[in-house]
Design an enzyme around this catalytic site. Structure first.
Site, PDB file in Angstrom:
ATOM      1  N   THR A  73       0.845  -1.197   0.000  1.00  0.00           N
ATOM      2  CA  THR A  73       0.000   0.000   0.000  1.00  0.00           C
ATOM      3  C   THR A  73       0.880   1.246   0.000  1.00  0.00           C
ATOM      4  OG1 THR A  73      -0.089   0.184   2.406  1.00  0.00           O
ATOM      5  CG2 THR A  73      -1.726  -1.263   1.361  1.00  0.00           C
ATOM      6  N   HIS A  75       1.300   3.118   2.546  1.00  0.00           N
ATOM      7  CA  HIS A  75       1.611   3.406   3.948  1.00  0.00           C
ATOM      8  C   HIS A  75       3.034   3.937   4.117  1.00  0.00           C
ATOM      9  CE1 HIS A  75       1.323   3.060   8.294  1.00  0.00           C
ATOM     10  NE2 HIS A  75       2.465   2.408   8.294  1.00  0.00           N
TER      11      HIS A  75
END
Length: 150
Positions: A73, A75
């Site tokens: 992701t 992140h």
């Protein structure tokens, strides 16, 4: 002698422990004294301790060390960008050099391992140079000729 603190993220410690070793070696090479090594859980947590570290009278500059490894992701991007932004905000607010030795975002584990020494050395070198130059600038006096602070 520049008194240096190192703030190190423990997340990805297989990488950041090597960064810490290289940072300490390079600080010694530059004639700086490492007065504190402060470990925090992750890169995102580094700003939480910075004001406490720079408030120490025996700290002239801080180098931050960490590794944010790319995942599936975004992140890693969020963590690296927010930490970097806050680290700079704190440095400007407290008027002490705080440098960024954080690998990532977008780096995979192999890339991070390849960058260990480069990022650790750059962060320490920038912190030491900034601390020395801030002192020179503070002590500098203009006397009709350009003053170079280097």
């Amino acid at each position: 002698m520049v008194r240096l603190a190192l703030v190190v993220a423990e997340f990805n410690y297989d990488i950041t422990s090597l960064m810490l070793q290289k940072a300490i070696e390079h600080a010694r090479f530059l004639g700086a004294e490492v007065t504190y090594v402060v470990k925090v859980p992750g890169v995102y947590d580094i700003p939480m301790v910075l004001k406490d570290v720079v408030a120490k009278s025996d700290v002239d500059a801080v180098a931050t060390l960490g590794a944010v490894i790319q995942g599936a992701t975004k992140h890693d991007e969020l963590v690296a960008q927010q930490a970097a932004r806050k680290i700079l905000d704190i440095a400007v607010e407290v008027d002490k050099p705080i440098t960024l030795g954080i690998i990532g975002h977008g780096a995979n584990r192999m890339q991070a391992l390849e960058r260990v020494e480069e990022y650790a050395r750059r962060a320490v070198e920038a912190a030491v140079k900034l601390a020395r130059r801030k002192k020179l600038l503070k002590d500098a006096k203009y006397s009709g000729a350009t003053v170079y602070v280097e």
